[in-house]
Structures are given as structure tokens and as C-alpha cells.
Design an enzyme around this catalytic site. Structure first.
Site, PDB file in Angstrom:
ATOM      1  N   LYS A  94     -16.961  17.454   2.221  1.00  0.00           N
ATOM      2  CA  LYS A  94     -16.180  16.268   2.571  1.00  0.00           C
ATOM      3  C   LYS A  94     -15.996  16.165   4.085  1.00  0.00           C
ATOM      4  O   LYS A  94     -16.066  15.069   4.660  1.00  0.00           O
ATOM      5  CB  LYS A  94     -14.825  16.311   1.855  1.00  0.00           C
ATOM      6  CG  LYS A  94     -14.920  16.079   0.336  1.00  0.00           C
ATOM      7  CD  LYS A  94     -13.546  16.104  -0.315  1.00  0.00           C
ATOM      8  CE  LYS A  94     -13.622  15.926  -1.820  1.00  0.00           C
ATOM      9  NZ  LYS A  94     -14.068  14.593  -2.240  1.00  0.00           N
ATOM     10  N   MET A 141     -18.637   8.505  -9.941  1.00  0.00           N
ATOM     11  CA  MET A 141     -17.515   7.813  -9.315  1.00  0.00           C
ATOM     12  C   MET A 141     -17.995   6.840  -8.246  1.00  0.00           C
ATOM     13  O   MET A 141     -17.570   5.680  -8.203  1.00  0.00           O
ATOM     14  CB  MET A 141     -16.544   8.822  -8.706  1.00  0.00           C
ATOM     15  CG  MET A 141     -15.842   9.713  -9.720  1.00  0.00           C
ATOM     16  SD  MET A 141     -14.910   8.791 -10.974  1.00  0.00           S
ATOM     17  CE  MET A 141     -13.629   8.064  -9.967  1.00  0.00           C
ATOM     18  N   GLU A 191     -16.157  17.828  -4.952  1.00  0.00           N
ATOM     19  CA  GLU A 191     -14.829  18.305  -4.553  1.00  0.00           C
ATOM     20  C   GLU A 191     -14.920  19.629  -3.782  1.00  0.00           C
ATOM     21  O   GLU A 191     -14.497  20.688  -4.268  1.00  0.00           O
ATOM     22  CB  GLU A 191     -13.930  18.465  -5.782  1.00  0.00           C
ATOM     23  CG  GLU A 191     -13.510  17.161  -6.436  1.00  0.00           C
ATOM     24  CD  GLU A 191     -12.418  16.441  -5.654  1.00  0.00           C
ATOM     25  OE1 GLU A 191     -11.232  16.706  -5.891  1.00  0.00           O
ATOM     26  OE2 GLU A 191     -12.757  15.606  -4.797  1.00  0.00           O
ATOM     27  N   ASP A 218     -26.364   8.419  -0.375  1.00  0.00           N
ATOM     28  CA  ASP A 218     -26.426   9.765  -0.950  1.00  0.00           C
ATOM     29  C   ASP A 218     -27.438  10.595  -0.184  1.00  0.00           C
ATOM     30  O   ASP A 218     -28.135  10.072   0.700  1.00  0.00           O
ATOM     31  CB  ASP A 218     -26.771   9.709  -2.449  1.00  0.00           C
ATOM     32  CG  ASP A 218     -26.111  10.848  -3.226  1.00  0.00           C
ATOM     33  OD1 ASP A 218     -26.278  12.013  -2.807  1.00  0.00           O
ATOM     34  OD2 ASP A 218     -25.421  10.583  -4.220  1.00  0.00           O
ATOM     35  N   VAL A 236     -17.801  12.275  -2.767  1.00  0.00           N
ATOM     36  CA  VAL A 236     -18.742  13.384  -2.919  1.00  0.00           C
ATOM     37  C   VAL A 236     -18.078  14.523  -3.693  1.00  0.00           C
ATOM     38  O   VAL A 236     -16.916  14.433  -4.105  1.00  0.00           O
ATOM     39  CB  VAL A 236     -19.250  13.879  -1.550  1.00  0.00           C
ATOM     40  CG1 VAL A 236     -19.946  12.755  -0.806  1.00  0.00           C
ATOM     41  CG2 VAL A 236     -18.118  14.463  -0.708  1.00  0.00           C
ATOM     42  N   SER A 244      -9.360  13.717  -6.263  1.00  0.00           N
ATOM     43  CA  SER A 244      -8.295  13.644  -7.257  1.00  0.00           C
ATOM     44  C   SER A 244      -7.335  14.822  -7.162  1.00  0.00           C
ATOM     45  O   SER A 244      -6.305  14.840  -7.835  1.00  0.00           O
ATOM     46  CB  SER A 244      -8.895  13.609  -8.670  1.00  0.00           C
ATOM     47  OG  SER A 244      -9.657  14.784  -8.914  1.00  0.00           O
ATOM     48  N   HIS A 258      -7.735   7.083  -4.951  1.00  0.00           N
ATOM     49  CA  HIS A 258      -8.121   7.834  -6.142  1.00  0.00           C
ATOM     50  C   HIS A 258      -8.419   6.861  -7.276  1.00  0.00           C
ATOM     51  O   HIS A 258      -7.516   6.260  -7.846  1.00  0.00           O
ATOM     52  CB  HIS A 258      -6.986   8.796  -6.533  1.00  0.00           C
ATOM     53  CG  HIS A 258      -7.239   9.549  -7.802  1.00  0.00           C
ATOM     54  ND1 HIS A 258      -6.220  10.035  -8.585  1.00  0.00           N
ATOM     55  CD2 HIS A 258      -8.395   9.880  -8.438  1.00  0.00           C
ATOM     56  CE1 HIS A 258      -6.729  10.636  -9.634  1.00  0.00           C
ATOM     57  NE2 HIS A 258      -8.044  10.561  -9.566  1.00  0.00           N
TER      58      HIS A 258
END
Length: 711
Positions: free
Chosen positions: A405, A322, A400, A341, A398, A427, A448
Site C-alpha cells: 500500500k 474490490m 492488505e 494493476d 490492493v 477494511s 471502505h
């Protein structure tokens, strides 16, 4: 509206110049003015030929759809209007003097049909210009001679895909197909048009189909034509499942029209065109795919009185699939991107995703090495949060996990300006909860994106409880900057798209648990108009991810968590059978390396199938799969998760592929009728469960005889 002049050499110019419109469109006024100019030129003996061109950057974009919908309310009048337009274009063809279309830019739909009626088509060498007949994409067909002239011009086998798929091509591709006769430098366009008129045009102004002995080589009564139409009909049925009447009408127009003379063919086309305008499918598609998407792209729901945000630099946390896709989209729009990252290897891999996409563009001759170097130069792959300084927007993409987060949120906010925006690409996790880790919750919002980001045009913007109007407006500006379509929703578990999309997959899994044959479930999904069946979609999404989301939801909601019939299937597939989906090469389907995917042969052993006599009618399965999505959307509207019904329809079509011919999940309710929909949902609820129970919003609308849309 239409400018008309005649020069000293007897060459008339008819110039489209529709006032107060960015592009020329065909409506009653503009076509009327064009008609007057055409007959003035035809009737003037001093005029040796006519150039038809545009004063705007583009030629003519096609019909004014507002005008078209208004006129189509009276079918008899609509048919007569179509006949009148066909006569005008035939009179151009039979004028006895040459007409040249000098195509300075985009010519689509009716605009290209004007060109088809001219004796020669000369296009400016403008790679951004588009030429074609895209009416099929909004449920219509070319209704001003396109289905009759294009096949006669370039052949049935080349013309049918252009019309059925609504393809748009650049001038050089149009030349290769035979759709235009010449491509010249823009500065030479009018000069070349005049040269042809005064030269070859003096004898070359009789169309091939008006010459004695003309025959369509691929007409249905020829061996080649029989092959084309036999294969074409089979392919069309497989692709559309019979859900798009306009596609069958296009095929019928060409099939029937190529067997008769051009004038009879045009009458056939007019009748099919008017039939299209009366269909619920066309109205649904025009409403959602043209008007509603257009409003979304214009940011119709953007908070007022907030200055437009100019973006130069954005940061992306997480360089996975993503994050890498978002980096591509932002850099393609000319923005500097900091792709961060935890390891340099991961960050570099994320940047390599853009490099691979750019290599594909170069291979297909849609880009150059210089383009690649320039775009990659905008992406900085890093592990340092210090590099985020100067970013106007941070997008977190990052894993879920709330803790991860929260950690990246705090680290990023320590480096960016106080007025910078922080967005999460989650999401499923509620934005308001994620914003608790932020020191500036008013600047925290959800963006999203959909996978793959480089191809999916939608972004669902989620407003948290503390998100400010200014942040929402600025987030919408970013989505527009990267040339994607935004919809705006309020915070909720699963938001709108994930929540409603899940009902389609869940219903499929529930039916499997009930003993419905998996092939029936999958075929019903495709017959309903969905891109793939719900079991295939579960494989694509990954059942491991779905299972993990369920577990997190159960943990978050505790006793309030409600299980459903799909849960035992999901649990068995992940925990017992280890079949987690396509990424593992095994799920509801098998994925052989040397062949097409197929349903797993052992499914019926683990999920017993009811006897054939007890299997449901396929149309009942279709109804369950479609109605569950619409009734859940109605709940989202009632709960104010979705504020604008247009966003609900646009989001459903662009987000997860809800059938365009149904117009979206809300338009589907209107198409059925609110009262009948409520009645049918009550019957489904009684038979299959409370999840089909219509909310109070729908009951109140049904009682008041209301609908969501006026048309």
C-alpha cells in the site's frame, strides 16, 4: 396543495401539488384538501367524472412518516383516522361517477392506494416510475385499502409477494400484473383519461367487488386459496423467523379479508395497521431505514462551508474483486475510470467484471449494447501510473499489506495534482498509519467499500488523524455521486463495521469451542435475524483472511494483544485442518457441487459437543450473538470511533446485515432499554467473560434514565 378544476365537458381534475415538498405526500393537510375536492366533485351534478393526477413529476409517494409517527401515539385516534381514510376511498368507489387515476410518475404506498380506489388506473410510459406497496420494508402494512383491493384486483397469489416483499415495479410490469389498466405515452395521459371517463367510464364505474356474486377465487375457503396460504405461511415463517409482525399482519389481513365483504375487510386492515404502528419493530425500521438512511444520503454530517466537489476522473489501484467493483460503480455514475494493476492481464480482467455485469443487464432487458459500449468506454485498464494524471481521486484497493500500500501510494501521488484525494479501501488497517506513506496526509482518507461492491450500498468513510475537513467533505461528495450511502467514522483498528461485525463471528466460534452444538449456533443466528449463522459467515469471509488479520494485529499490538476463545478454533481450522472457507470448498460447511451446503460432519470430532442436557437454551444463544454486537458498538461510541448514532445503526444494517427489525446495533439497546441492557450484559459478562461488560457510557446513561433516541 390540491388544485381543483372542471372543464367544459364536465370532467373535473383533482391535481396533487403539495407545496415545499419534492414529492407529494399524504398528511393531515393534503388528505384533508383531497377529501374536500373529492366530495365537491361527487356533489356536483354537472361533473361527469374525475381525473386524479399530479402537478409534480411523480404521482404521490405515500404517507408522511413524521405525521404518521406523531398520530400513532394515540392508538384510538390513529384507528379513527384510518377509518376516515377508508371511508373516503370507499366513497370514491361508490361515487356513482367514474374516477380515473392518471399516474404520471411514481405511485407508492398510500399513493398507489389512491389509485386502487379509482375505477381505472392509467399510467404514463415512464420506465423510471415505480408502482407498488412497499410498506413492509419499513415495518408497516398497506393501511389505506391495499391489502383488500390488490388481492381482489390481481389475485391473492400475485398480490401477497408484492406486499410482503414491498416490491416496486415499472408501469409496463404493473400492466402485466394487472395493477394498472393502461400504459400510454406521457403526452397522451390526460387525454386518454378524459376519453375513458366520457366513454366506457359512464357505465364502468362499479368495482368488481361491489357487483353481485363477486367472489375472491383464491380465498382461504377455496382449494386454491388453501394451498396459497398454507405454503405462504410456511415460507413466511422460514424467511422472517417470526421477527417481523407486520409481515404476519399482512398475511392475516388478506386471509381474513378475503373471506368477508370489502367493507368488513377494510375494518380488519385498519386494526392491523394501527397495531403495526404501535410495534417497536416498525418504529425501529422507520427510524433507521427511512429517516437515518435519508439523512446519510443527504450528507447530514458533511463539513460545512466546503464547496461541492465535481468529479470527472478517478483512479483505482488494484483490479481485483474490490477494485473491479469500485470501477463498475464509478463508471455507472458516468465517471472516467483508470483501472490500474501490475499486469495488463489483471487490469483487463478487472474491466471484464464490468462487461459481465453489463451483459447480465442486457439479458434481463435492463440495458442495451449501446449502454454497455458507453460504460466500458469510460474504463481504461492499464499498468501505467502516468495514466492517473488528471484524476481528482485515487482509490487504493490492493492487497492488505502495508508495504504494498505504501509503494502504490507514493507512485500514484507522484502523478496526481496536489489537491487530489488519496483514499484507501482497507477494511482493517488504521488509516493514520497508512497515511504515513503519503506526502499529503491531510488529503488521505479511508473509503471502505463492501463486497460485492455492485450490490452493497454502503461506504464507510474513515477519517484519519490528519484528514482535513475539506477532504472529508469531498469524499462524501464522491460517495453520493456513485449513488451509495456514506457513514463517517474516526480512525481505529477495524474502524467501526469490521470491528463490530467481527464480534458476531467471533462469538459463534467461541461457542463452538465451548461445546455448543454447531446447529444451535447457526439456527440461533438466523433466529436472531442475521442473514446467516456466524459459522457460515466465517466461511464466506474466509478464515484464512481472518487468521491473517489476527496475526497482523498480534504483530502490531505486541503485549497489548488480547486473545479470545475463538482463536484456537480459527487456528485449528486454518493451520491444522486446511479448511479455510467457502472459496476453498471446505470450512465449517461442506459445499457439494450437486447440492446445498451442509455443516461439516467431522466438526464434533475436532470440537467436541457438550451433552444435550448441557446445551444452552437457543434464546440465550440469540442474546449472546446480538448483545455482543451492541455492546461493542457502545464502546465505539464511547471511544468516539462513531460520532453519530444514526451512522452506527445505518452501518450495521447496510454493512453486515444486522437485523432491520431491531433498528441497528444502537436502536437495539434502546429497544431493550438502556438500564435492562446494562443489567443483562453484566449477567452475560459474569457467565461468559469481560467482553460483555458494558462501557461507562451505558452505565452513565442507565443511571440518568437516558436513551439514544427520543422516539
Amino acid at each position: 396543495m390540491i388544485d381543483y378544476t372542471v372543464d367544459g365537458d364536465g370532467v373535473a381534475s383533482i391535481v396533487w401539488n403539495v407545496a415545499d415538498r419534492p414529492m407529494n405526500v399524504m398528511n393531515n393537510e393534503s388528505v384533508g384538501a383531497f377529501r374536500d375536492a373529492v366530495y365537491k366533485a361527487i356533489g356536483d351534478k354537472a361533473v361527469k367524472g374525475v381525473i386524479v393526477t399530479s402537478a409534480k413529476n411523480d404521482f404521490v409517494a405515500g404517507a408522511d412518516l413524521v405525521n404518521l409517527l406523531k398520530e400513532s401515539k394515540d392508538p384510538a385516534k390513529a384507528l379513527q383516522n384510518s377509518f376516515n381514510l377508508q371511508k373516503l376511498f370507499r366513497d370514491i368507489e361508490k361515487a356513482g361517477k367514474p374516477f380515473v387515476a392518471a399516474m404520471n410518475g411514481t405511485a407508492l404506498g398510500g399513493g398507489y392506494e389512491i389509485c386502487l380506489s379509482c375505477h381505472r388506473r392509467i399510467a404514463a410510459d415512464n420506465p423510471k416510475a415505480l408502482i407498488g406497496l412497499p410498506e413492509a420494508t419499513i415495518g408497516l402494512l398497506p393501511g389505506a385499502g391495499g391489502t383488500q383491493r390488490l388481492p381482489r384486483l390481481i389475485g391473492v397469489s400475485k398480490a401477497l409477494p408484492m406486499m410482503l416483499e414491498g416490491k416496486k415495479v415499472d408501469p409496463k410490469a404493473a400492466l402485466a400484473l394487472g395493477m394498472v389498466d393502461e400504459v400510454v405515452a406521457p403526452a397522451d395521459l390526460l387525454k386518454r383519461a378524459k376519453e375513458w371517463i366520457l366513454g366506457d367510464g359512464q357505465t364502468g364505474h362499479v368495482k368488481p367487488w361491489d357487483q353481485k356474486g363477486f367472489r375472491v377465487p383464491e380465498a382461504a375457503n377455496t382449494p386454491r386459496g388453501a394451498q396459497v396460504f398454507t405454503a405462504g405461511n410456511a415460507m413466511l415463517r422460514a424467511k422472517t423467523q417470526g421477527n417481523y409482525p407486520n409481515a404476519q399482519y399482512i398475511m392475516s389481513c388478506v386471509y381474513e379479508g378475503m373471506l368477508v365483504d370489502i367493507d368488513t375487510g377494510l375494518k380488519i386492515e385498519s386494526r392491523y395497521f394501527v397495531a403495526c404502528t404501535q410495534s417497536k419493530e416498525a418504529r425501529n425500521m422507520i427510524r433507521s431505514l427511512f429517516f437515518s438512511i435519508g439523512e446519510a444520503n443527504k450528507l447530514a454530517n458533511r463539513p460545512k462551508n466546503v464547496p461541492t466537489q465535481t468529479y470527472t476522473r478517478v483512479g483505482i489501484l488494484g483490479a481485483g474483486m474490490m477494485g473491479a467493483g469500485i470501477a463498475w460503480s464509478a463508471s455507472a455514475a458516468g465517471l472516467q475510470v483508470v483501472l490500474l494493476d501490475s499486469t495488463q492481464e489483471s487490469a483487463d480482467k478487472g474491466k471484464a467484471y464490468s462487461a459481465a455485469l453489463l451483459d447480465k443487464r442486457i439479458k434481463s432487458k435492463r440495458g442495451t449494447e449501446a449502454d454497455k459500449e458507453k460504460q466500458l468506454g469510460l474504463i481504461k485498464a492499464t499498468t501505467s501510473y502516468d495514466d492517473l494524471k488528471g484524476c481528482e481521486l485515487i482509490i487504493e484497493a490492493v492487497f492488505e499489506d502495508r508495504n504494498i500500500k505504501a509503494d502504490v501510494t507514493r507512485k500514484a501521488e507522484a502523478q496526481i495534482a496536489a489537491d487530489a484525494i488519496f483514499a484507501s479501501n482497507t477494511s482493517t488497517l488504521p488509516i493514520s498509519g497508512l497515511a504515513e506513506a503519503s506526502s499529503r496526509p491531510a488529503n488521505f482518507i479511508g473509503l471502505h467499500f463492501f463486497s460485492p461492491v455492485d450490490k452493497m450500498p454502503l461506504v464507510e468513510i474513515i477519517r484519519g488523524k490528519q484528514t482535513s475537513d475539506e477532504t472529508l467533505a469531498r469524499a462524501m461528495d464522491f460517495v453520493k455521486k456513485i449513488r451509495k450511502t456514506p457513514i463517517v467514522v474516526n480512525d481505529s483498528r477495524g474502524f467501526y463495521t469490521s470491528r463490530v461485525f467481527a464480534t458476531y463471528v467471533t462469538e459463534g466460534l467461541t461457542m463452538l469451542a465451548e461445546g455448543v452444538h454447531p446447529a444451535i449456533i447457526e439456527n440461533a443466528g438466523k433466529m436472531a435475524g442475521m442473514p446467516v449463522g456466524p459459522l457460515a459467515l466465517a466461511d464466506e469471509v474466509s478464515m484464512e483472511l481472518m487468521h491473517r488479520v489476527r496475526q497482523q494485529t498480534r504483530k502490531d499490538l505486541g503485549d497489548a494483544y488480547k486473545t479470545d476463545g475463538s482463536e484456537p478454533v480459527l487456528q485449528a481450522m486454518v493451520e491444522k485442518l486446511g479448511r479455510i472457507g467457502k472459496k476453498a470448498g471446505k470450512g465449517f460447511y461442506e459445499y457439494p457441487a450437486d447440492g446445498k451446503k451442509k455443516l461439516w460432519g467431522e466438526l464434533s470430532r475436532h470440537f467436541p459437543v457438550k451433552p444435550e442436557a448441557e446445551q444452552p437454551d437457543v434464546q440465550d444463544v440469540v442474546k449472546r450473538l446480538v448483545y455482543i454486537q451492541s455492546v461493542e458498538t457502545a464502546r465505539c461510541l464511547e471511544e468516539k470511533v462513531v460520532i453519530d448514532v444514526r451512522d452506527a445503526d445505518v452501518g450495521s444494517i447496510m454493512g453486515w446485515g444486522f437485523p432491520p427489525f431491531r433498528g441497528g446495533t444502537v436502536s437495539n439497546i434502546d429497544t431493550v432499554g438502556v438500564q435492562p441492557f446494562v443489567t443483562e450484559c453484566d449477567a452475560l459478562a459474569q457467565k461468559h467473560g469481560a467482553r460483555f461488560t458494558p462501557p461507562k457510557l451505558l452505565r452513565d446513561m442507565a443511571a440518568g434514565g437516558k436513551s439514544f433516541y427520543a422516539i
